[in-house]
Design a protein around this motif. Structure first.
Motif, PDB file in Angstrom:
ATOM      1  N   THR A  56       0.816  -1.225   0.000  1.00  0.00           N
ATOM      2  CA  THR A  56       0.000   0.000   0.000  1.00  0.00           C
ATOM      3  C   THR A  56       0.845   1.268   0.000  1.00  0.00           C
ATOM      4  O   THR A  56       0.295   2.359  -0.115  1.00  0.00           O
ATOM      5  CB  THR A  56      -0.942   0.025   1.223  1.00  0.00           C
ATOM      6  N   ASP A  57       2.152   1.136   0.100  1.00  0.00           N
ATOM      7  CA  ASP A  57       3.044   2.291   0.143  1.00  0.00           C
ATOM      8  C   ASP A  57       3.004   3.028  -1.194  1.00  0.00           C
ATOM      9  O   ASP A  57       3.435   2.488  -2.225  1.00  0.00           O
ATOM     10  CB  ASP A  57       4.462   1.821   0.453  1.00  0.00           C
ATOM     11  N   PRO A  58       2.496   4.266  -1.212  1.00  0.00           N
ATOM     12  CA  PRO A  58       2.373   5.011  -2.471  1.00  0.00           C
ATOM     13  C   PRO A  58       3.696   5.174  -3.215  1.00  0.00           C
ATOM     14  O   PRO A  58       3.720   5.144  -4.452  1.00  0.00           O
ATOM     15  CB  PRO A  58       1.818   6.368  -2.038  1.00  0.00           C
ATOM     16  N   LYS A  59       4.799   5.346  -2.504  1.00  0.00           N
ATOM     17  CA  LYS A  59       6.101   5.523  -3.176  1.00  0.00           C
ATOM     18  C   LYS A  59       6.510   4.259  -3.924  1.00  0.00           C
ATOM     19  O   LYS A  59       7.036   4.329  -5.032  1.00  0.00           O
ATOM     20  CB  LYS A  59       7.175   5.902  -2.153  1.00  0.00           C
ATOM     21  N   ARG A  60       6.263   3.115  -3.330  1.00  0.00           N
ATOM     22  CA  ARG A  60       6.605   1.859  -4.000  1.00  0.00           C
ATOM     23  C   ARG A  60       5.667   1.598  -5.167  1.00  0.00           C
ATOM     24  O   ARG A  60       6.095   1.187  -6.248  1.00  0.00           O
ATOM     25  CB  ARG A  60       6.563   0.702  -3.007  1.00  0.00           C
ATOM     26  N   LEU A  61       4.380   1.830  -4.966  1.00  0.00           N
ATOM     27  CA  LEU A  61       3.404   1.596  -6.022  1.00  0.00           C
ATOM     28  C   LEU A  61       3.625   2.525  -7.214  1.00  0.00           C
ATOM     29  O   LEU A  61       3.388   2.138  -8.362  1.00  0.00           O
ATOM     30  CB  LEU A  61       1.988   1.765  -5.473  1.00  0.00           C
ATOM     31  N   ALA A  62       4.096   3.736  -6.946  1.00  0.00           N
ATOM     32  CA  ALA A  62       4.346   4.700  -8.023  1.00  0.00           C
ATOM     33  C   ALA A  62       5.470   4.247  -8.951  1.00  0.00           C
ATOM     34  O   ALA A  62       5.574   4.717 -10.083  1.00  0.00           O
ATOM     35  CB  ALA A  62       4.669   6.071  -7.431  1.00  0.00           C
ATOM     36  N   GLN A  63       6.307   3.325  -8.509  1.00  0.00           N
ATOM     37  CA  GLN A  63       7.416   2.830  -9.314  1.00  0.00           C
ATOM     38  C   GLN A  63       6.985   1.714 -10.269  1.00  0.00           C
ATOM     39  O   GLN A  63       7.790   1.211 -11.046  1.00  0.00           O
ATOM     40  CB  GLN A  63       8.527   2.318  -8.394  1.00  0.00           C
ATOM     41  N   MET A  64       5.701   1.323 -10.191  1.00  0.00           N
ATOM     42  CA  MET A  64       5.191   0.221 -11.009  1.00  0.00           C
ATOM     43  C   MET A  64       4.031   0.702 -11.870  1.00  0.00           C
ATOM     44  O   MET A  64       3.390   1.695 -11.567  1.00  0.00           O
ATOM     45  CB  MET A  64       4.694  -0.906 -10.100  1.00  0.00           C
ATOM     46  N   SER A  65       3.791  -0.021 -12.922  1.00  0.00           N
ATOM     47  CA  SER A  65       2.635   0.240 -13.768  1.00  0.00           C
ATOM     48  C   SER A  65       1.641  -0.898 -13.539  1.00  0.00           C
ATOM     49  O   SER A  65       1.786  -1.992 -14.087  1.00  0.00           O
ATOM     50  CB  SER A  65       3.066   0.281 -15.229  1.00  0.00           C
ATOM     51  N   ILE A  66       0.625  -0.645 -12.721  1.00  0.00           N
ATOM     52  CA  ILE A  66      -0.296  -1.692 -12.298  1.00  0.00           C
ATOM     53  C   ILE A  66      -1.663  -1.460 -12.943  1.00  0.00           C
ATOM     54  O   ILE A  66      -2.331  -0.479 -12.636  1.00  0.00           O
ATOM     55  CB  ILE A  66      -0.442  -1.706 -10.762  1.00  0.00           C
ATOM     56  N   PRO A  67      -2.080  -2.351 -13.820  1.00  0.00           N
ATOM     57  CA  PRO A  67      -3.402  -2.212 -14.425  1.00  0.00           C
ATOM     58  C   PRO A  67      -4.500  -2.277 -13.361  1.00  0.00           C
ATOM     59  O   PRO A  67      -4.313  -2.883 -12.301  1.00  0.00           O
ATOM     60  CB  PRO A  67      -3.503  -3.412 -15.378  1.00  0.00           C
ATOM     61  N   GLU A  68      -5.628  -1.709 -13.651  1.00  0.00           N
ATOM     62  CA  GLU A  68      -6.745  -1.652 -12.707  1.00  0.00           C
ATOM     63  C   GLU A  68      -7.193  -3.035 -12.235  1.00  0.00           C
ATOM     64  O   GLU A  68      -7.625  -3.205 -11.097  1.00  0.00           O
ATOM     65  CB  GLU A  68      -7.926  -0.913 -13.351  1.00  0.00           C
TER      66      GLU A  68
END
Length: 74
Positions: A36-48
């Motif tokens: 759930t860490d926004p900084k980590r998630l921002a480094q990935m391209s995750i489809p909906e």
């Protein structure tokens, strides 16, 4: 059908992470810690339609390919 492969041997409650093998789809299914860490998630391209989970390196021991020492299928 899902086949249980292993649980994290260091899990404090013995509940998670867990690794399964889906015999019908020939894929692995993970139960793990939700990222759930926004900084980590921002480094990935995750489809909906996808999510991200985390599991420890020590869980690799449960992959059949690792257990057999080669590229053998599950």
């Amino acid at each position: 059908m899902l086949r249980f492969l292993g649980k994290d041997p260091q899990s404090p409650n013995g509940d998670s992470p867990t690794l399964y093998y889906d015999e019908e789809r020939d894929t692995y299914v993970f139960q793990g810690w939700k990222v759930t860490d926004p900084k980590r998630l921002a480094q990935m391209s995750i489809p909906e339609h996808e999510t991200v989970i985390e599991f420890p390196r020590r869980m690799m021991q449960f992959f059949p390919e690792v257990q057999s020492g080669g590229g053998a299928s599950a």
